[in-house]
Design an enzyme around this catalytic site. Structure first.
Site, PDB file in Angstrom:
ATOM      1  CD  GLU A 240      -1.865   1.601   2.721  1.00 38.21           C
ATOM      2  OE1 GLU A 240      -1.137   2.929   3.008  1.00 38.21           O
ATOM      3  OE2 GLU A 240      -2.282   0.983   3.583  1.00 38.21           O
ATOM      4  CG  HIS A 241       3.447   2.686   3.341  1.00 39.89           C
ATOM      5  ND1 HIS A 241       4.219   3.597   3.946  1.00 39.89           N
ATOM      6  CD2 HIS A 241       2.524   2.163   3.921  1.00 39.89           C
ATOM      7  CE1 HIS A 241       3.395   3.860   4.932  1.00 39.89           C
ATOM      8  NE2 HIS A 241       2.579   2.889   5.253  1.00 39.89           N
TER       9      HIS A 241
ATOM     10  CD  GLU B 237       1.725   3.163   9.281  1.00 38.50           C
ATOM     11  OE1 GLU B 237       2.586   2.811   8.110  1.00 38.50           O
ATOM     12  OE2 GLU B 237       0.529   2.839   9.210  1.00 38.50           O
TER      13      GLU B 237
END
Lengths: 439, 453
Positions: free
Chosen positions: B71-72, B148
């Site tokens: 996704e990143h 994160e």
């Protein structure tokens, strides 16, 4: 039971490209200001009753505004907490109360079907005007507040916030956490809450926001009814002005976390600030625009130093914080702060480029309709416009004000308003010996 | 404008509400891309979300978190739009964008002024197939993802407890893995790992495009055909079931975490709507969660926070929209002079009460009234409506089920609630975690042991 599917939304004709927001404004018979936006599309209403009774009114009793607000629905009139909750929930209504620096807000979301709404309004009226502040409720919620404050000590982010606002505001009422401090809250008596309520929860100090499927007449009656049992009272004295810190300062707070939280900033802008639009637009380029800002690009995209890196102006009645924040693994703290300071200094010395300015304007004006495409957001804007006495066409003229800002204005204004030699820096995390000196 | 007046006949209270539903329009392109469109003409705005059927519960050991990492990387460019371009173009068009990954889905969204929908479609179609994964970009982004993880989990005591708790509660189900991935997996992703993951799942026939806003469905379908229509269908390898082993006795753990307040987490194994043999059971569990924690009048607030004053805070939760079987969760922080054992007893007493006594008609009515009202309120948010449709479709229930939620909750009886409490909230299927706070100084030692990137 079958729910009939209706094509009622299809009947609406698409509106003009930029929705105009029509805020109606009047006073109740007791002089409280009312702001109303008709939103007939959905059979629901959002109501806020707002008092100038946020944590900036705490005096030396840090946390008294928040505890007063939290206790409102724990007993009022003839009802205890269970009965209040049952009355609301049986009609599908949701009542909330909270405080910021400036405001104490009681909010309600209800269906507009008359019987349901009537019951919800009666409950809200009672919670606002006849809270009991019973001893048992006070003691219990005091203990819960203290537990909440203790839990904040687990969080490096919360510790950074607390130290940062203290560094920015010194003795000003914005300097403390809205929930208060263990030392102050621990000393509260129920009489303190009653006294805070008596002075602040009065009609002269109240405003009402209504957004939803009501006619203007219904909105008038609603506002009148909600505040009917409040004494007129008076507004509190004006808040003290914010004094800028006298020199740059850095505080490194040791905390056993894997990341260091970094906050850098100063007292920034206020709601009626003539420079607000310039600062807002400039900050959008610097660190306010999510995935494309300068800070995000330098700290995350180019160097992988943090998950989030951003900056903001949080305008209040008086200058709220201008705050740059990031979190990075402990051993990278020094590097991250260097990049942060360099990025900020470059921006202040050189300003944005014309291309950056154009892109930011396109982003803000092109997406402007998205900021108030829900009743909830509209209610938030109406509250802001009302409380801070901004013009009623604030939203309609916002894009135009943004369009007028120039590169030179941003450069001049940032130089004037963000003096680098006064910056306050707070870090919360572990000092890693191997890292190069961070001074 | 007309509303259909809906009278809840089962209720004694004079409760009425409106049904406010717009029909969802569905179209499936020849390549298998499903498009759902729901009109909302209140503002000149459109929300576009593309949902891929892939998430952490699809991942084998060794590459946990790969869906989230990918996704990143989806923002790191294609041949046509190099790194950073996607976000720059969306921004200059006034758009808001981001992405999110869960156990059962990965989704990307843009919110734009309505005329800019083609901009979003063009970019999403491009990165559905043409992503360029470079080792340099991966190296930097790994650091970001690791940051994160530190922010979301490592430095948050309760998030840490939850992570260990899930790993204990599930045996063979991939729900035992955190969405963000285990640290050593994150550190060792390679470009070929991610390329394989991308090639396997990013395909039109594994995606749902959800569009909500001031649009005409036919125009949206036309645009979708134009931008996504030429993308070739993939042959999707079936996903291994990885079904959870039956739990055959209580599991219990104590976590010594640097923190300030004690905390308890209970989780009973329960089916989701997707895995329930009888769907009514999932709706009954949903109501049961409401009885315990559906507002301030619900039992945990009323009985444990007020009432007996054992809990400083307490909650219950159940997510019926999961692809695989789930946990019914209860959590609480005891007040100062009570222990975690006291807290556990009090929570269990609430469970026992649900097994022994039927819930009252008034309680059930309150929950139904709230669900009904929420169904109206959710129309205030286009994004949330899109989330509901995308989620139901992506976990394999079909979006139609989202629209039937209110109706199905409304059918639940007190007897059904008691039945699921008896059947599922049992000791054999219970998992318990105690978090015993350690002094914060202890953390300093532990923190150094975390693998540093």
């Amino acid at each position: 039971m079958m729910i009939k599917i209706m094509g009622w939304m299809l009947l609406l004709v698409a509106g003009p490209l930029l929705a105009k927001v029509n805020i109606e404004h009047w006073q109740t018979s007791k002089g409280s200001q009312v702001y109303f936006i008709a939103a007939p599309e959905l059979p629901m209403v959002d109501i806020k009753v707002i008092f100038d009774a946020g944590s900036a009114r705490d005096g030396k009793q840090f946390g008294i505004a928040a505890l007063t607000s939290a206790l409102l629905d724990t007993g009022a009139g003839i009802w205890n907490a269970d009965q209040i909750a049952q009355r609301l929930e049986s009609v599908g209504a949701a009542l909330g109360s909270d405080v910021s620096y400036d405001m104490a807000t009681v909010s309600l979301r209800s269906l507009t079907e008359p019987k349901l709404l009537e019951s919800a309004l009666e409950t809200m009226q009672t919670v606002i005007s006849k809270p009991r502040f019973a001893d048992a409720d006070f003691k219990r919620d005091l203990a819960r507040t203290l537990a909440g404050l203790k839990q904040l000590e687990e969080s490096p982010a919360a510790q950074a916030d607390i130290a940062f606002t203290k560094a920015l505001y010194g003795d000003h009422p914005y300097a403390h956490n809205s929930d208060g401090e263990m030392a102050t809250v621990g000393k509260f008596k129920v009489a303190d809450v009653k006294e805070f309520y008596r002075r602040h929860y009065v009609a002269a100090n109240a405003m009402v926001v209504i957004v939803g499927a009501l006619s203007k007449e219904q909105a008038e009656q609603t506002a009148e009814k909600l505040l009917a049992n409040l004494p007129v009272g008076q507004k509190p004295a004006p808040l003290a002005d914010v004094v800028m810190p006298s020199a740059a300062k850095r505080q490194d707070i040791e905390f056993p976390s894997t990341q260091t939280h970094v906050l850098v900033g100063l007292p920034g802008s206020y709601r009626q600030d003539p420079d607000y639009f310039t600062l807002y637009l400039g900050n959008h380029i610097l660190g306010g625009s999510g995935l494309v800002s300068k800070l995000f690009n330098e700290i995350r995209e180019k160097r992988g130093l943090a998950y989030s890196a951003s900056s903001m102006f949080a305008p209040y009645l008086k200058p709220g914080p201008f705050e740059i924040s990031l979190q990075t693994r402990n051993e990278k703290t020094a590097e991250a702060i260097t990049v942060l300071n360099q990025t900020l200094a470059d921006f202040i010395n050189n300003g944005p480029t014309e291309a950056e300015l154009t892109a930011a304007k396109q982003n803000i004006t092109g997406g402007f309709a998205m900021r108030f495409d829900t009743n909830k957001e509209l209610a938030g804007y109406a509250a802001m416009i009302g409380f801070y006495q901004l013009p009623l066409d604030y939203l309609d003229t916002f894009p135009q004000k943004i369009e007028q800002v120039t590169v030179a204005q941003i450069k001049d204004t940032f130089k004037k308003r963000v003096p680098l030699d006064l910056l306050q820096t707070v870090t919360v995390g572990q000092k890693i010996a191997a890292a190069p000196s961070a001074k | 404008m007309k509303y259909k007046l809906l009278v809840l006949l089962q209720l004694c209270l004079p409760l009425t509400a409106y049904s406010a539903e717009v029909k969802v329009q569905e179209r499936i392109l020849n390549n298998g891309l499903k498009i759902l469109v729901k009109e909302d003409h209140r503002s000149p705005v459109v929300v576009s979300q593309i949902w891929y059927k892939v998430g952490s519960s699809y991942e084998p050991g060794g590459i946990t978190g790969a869906s989230h990492m990918l996704e990143h990387m989806m923002f790191k460019g294609t041949e046509k739009h190099p790194a950073g371009e996607f976000s720059r173009i969306i921004a200059e068009n006034g758009g808001d964008e981001n992405a999110f990954t869960g156990r059962d889905y990965t989704a990307y969204f843009q919110t734009m002024e309505k005329s800019r929908l083609p901009v979003s479609f063009e970019l999403e179609a491009d990165r559905m197939r043409n992503l360029r994964l470079s080792p340099e970009e991966l190296k930097k982004e790994l650091e970001v993802v690791y940051e994160e993880r530190r922010m979301r989990t490592e430095d948050k005591p309760r998030a840490k407890v939850e992570e260990y708790f899930m790993a204990m509660a599930f045996t063979s189900s991939p729900y035992k893995h955190p969405v963000i991935g285990w640290p050593s997996d994150i550190e060792n992703y390679t470009v070929p790992d991610l390329q394989a993951w991308y090639d396997r799942w990013y395909a039109p026939n594994n995606a749902t495009l959800v569009v909500i806003g001031d649009v005409q469905p036919e125009e949206v379908f036309g645009l979708a055909q134009k931008f996504f229509g030429e993308i070739k269908t993939s042959e999707l390898k079936p996903l291994k079931p990885q079904t959870e082993m039956p739990q055959v006795g209580e599991r219990r753990m104590t976590l010594k975490v640097p923190a300030k307040l004690p905390y308890i987490l209970l989780g009973y194994k329960v089916p989701s709507l997707k895995t329930a043999e009888q769907p009514e059971e999932a709706y009954a569990l949903e109501v049961l969660a409401g009885v315990l924690d559906g507002g301030n009048s619900a039992r945990l607030s009323s009985q444990l926070v007020r009432g007996k004053q054992i809990a400083s805070s307490a909650g219950a939760g159940y997510d019926l929209s999961s692809r695989m079987s789930e946990l019914f969760l209860l959590d609480a922080t005891p007040v100062k002079d009570k222990t975690l054992t006291d807290m556990e007893k009090a929570l269990k007493a609430e469970v026992t009460k649900l097994q022994n006594e039927l819930i009252s008609t008034e309680e059930l009515q309150r929950i139904k009234a709230q669900v009904l009202a929420q169904a109206v309120y959710q129309h205030d948010s286009m994004f949330y409506q899109g989330m509901q449709l995308g989620m139901y479709e992506t976990i394999g229930l079909g979006w139609q089920k989202a629209d039937q939620y209110v109706e199905n909750i409304n059918k639940v009886t007190p007897e059904q609630v008691q039945a699921v409490a008896k059947k599922y909230l049992v000791e054999e299927h219970l998992n318990v975690a105690y978090m015993e706070p350690q002094t914060m100084a202890t953390l300093a030692n532990n923190a150094h042991k975390h693998p540093a990137k």
